[in-house]
Design an enzyme around this catalytic site. Structure first.
Site, PDB file in Angstrom:
ATOM      1  NE  ARG A  88       7.583  37.051  -1.308  1.00 50.20           N
ATOM      2  CZ  ARG A  88       6.873  37.742  -2.363  1.00 50.20           C
ATOM      3  NH1 ARG A  88       7.471  39.092  -2.257  1.00 50.20           N
ATOM      4  NH2 ARG A  88       6.230  36.768  -3.452  1.00 50.20           N
ATOM      5  NE  ARG A 127       1.438  36.522 -11.551  1.00 53.67           N
ATOM      6  CZ  ARG A 127       1.836  36.152 -10.113  1.00 53.67           C
ATOM      7  NH1 ARG A 127       1.104  36.957  -9.956  1.00 53.67           N
ATOM      8  NH2 ARG A 127       2.448  35.601  -9.459  1.00 53.67           N
ATOM      9  NE  ARG A 171       6.852  32.693  -6.701  1.00 52.60           N
ATOM     10  CZ  ARG A 171       5.581  32.967  -7.480  1.00 52.60           C
ATOM     11  NH1 ARG A 171       6.013  32.173  -8.561  1.00 52.60           N
ATOM     12  NH2 ARG A 171       5.558  34.638  -7.456  1.00 52.60           N
TER      13      ARG A 171
END
Ligand code: ADP
Ligand code: ADP
Ligand code: ZN
Length: 213
Positions: A88, A127, A171
């Protein structure tokens, strides 16, 4: 076959990685899942990681790299793996590249699942994740057979704390600043493949299988 999944949080990396792992009989390795398992078991690593995860920040490279390198050194990774959520950052990618180099090895494909930011908040708020086995669903797009219950193991499905809109915005910022540069990194190594992540998950998978063969 060694594969890296790239893409924003909620782009569908995990959904696709699970299907890839099954079709090609390789392990699916998610650093997020490893951290969540550690949080659940109350380990020191889990307690440290949680501070960053709850804030929508990345867990520091020092912690992340070690658990990933240990994991890919395991026996079941001999024939390859699909990495979901690692690397990441550029330093993470460099550490992985160097570790593989030393073994005369390399990553074969970096697959970027492309989904614009506008779609992400909806993806994340819908989600639902299984508290036991980590399976993921979407209340509208990929619903479980029974609402709130995991198809695979029967456990409860929850909305992750870090999937609430406030944290998702952080995020996404972190993704653009720290993770998106990896697209260029792997493009330079000529292993980058892009797929449109906005279509149905079975269509995304077809595009990936066309790349992997
Ligand atoms: P998503 O499914 O939305 O992409 P993950 O489950 O992969 O999210 O990751 C959840 C959180 O775990 C991240 O927001 C981050 O805090 C932490 N995390 C996971 N993988 C890494 C990594 N490679 N480096 C740093 N932090 C990570
Ligand atoms: P990531 O691992 O990249 O964070 P997930 O695979 O967990 O993403 O997917 C995020 C959410 O979007 C989940 O609720 C998942 O069920 C749903 N989803 C995944 N792929 C698609 C798709 N192609 N279309 C619509 N929803 C999707
Ligand atoms: Zn389950």
């Amino acid at each position: 076959m060694k594969i890296i999944m790239l893409g924003a949080p909620g782009a569908g990396k995990g959904t696709q990685a699970k299907m890839i792992a099954e079709k090609y009989s390789i392990p699916h390795i998610s650093t997020g899942d490893i951290f969540r398992a550690n949080i659940k078991n109350g380990t020191e690593l889990g307690m440290e990681a949680k501070k960053y995860m709850d804030a929508g920040q990345l867990v520091p490279d020092e912690l992340t790299v070690k658990i990933l390198l240990d994991r890919v050194a395991a026996d079941d990774c001999k024939n390859g793996y699909v990495l979901d959520g690692f690397p990441r950052t550029i330093p993470q990618a460099e550490v992985l590249e160097n570790a593989l180099n030393e073994l005369g090895d390399k990553i074969d494909y970096a697959i970027d699942v492309d989904v614009p930011d506008e779609n992400i908040i909806n993806r994340m708020s819908g989600r639902r994740a299984c508290v036991t086995c980590g399976a993921t669903y979407h209340v509208v797009h990929i619903p479980p057979k029974t609402e709130g219950v995991c198809d695979k193991c029967g456990s409860e499905l929850i909305l992750r704390d870090d999937d609430k809109p406030e944290t998702v915005k952080n995020r996404l910022d972190v993704y653009h600043k720290q993770t998106q540069p990896l697209i260029d990194f792997y493009n330079k190594r000529e292993i980058l493949k892009e797929v449109d992540g906005t279509v149905d998950s079975s269509e995304v998978f077809k595009a990936i299988v066309a790349i992997l063969g």
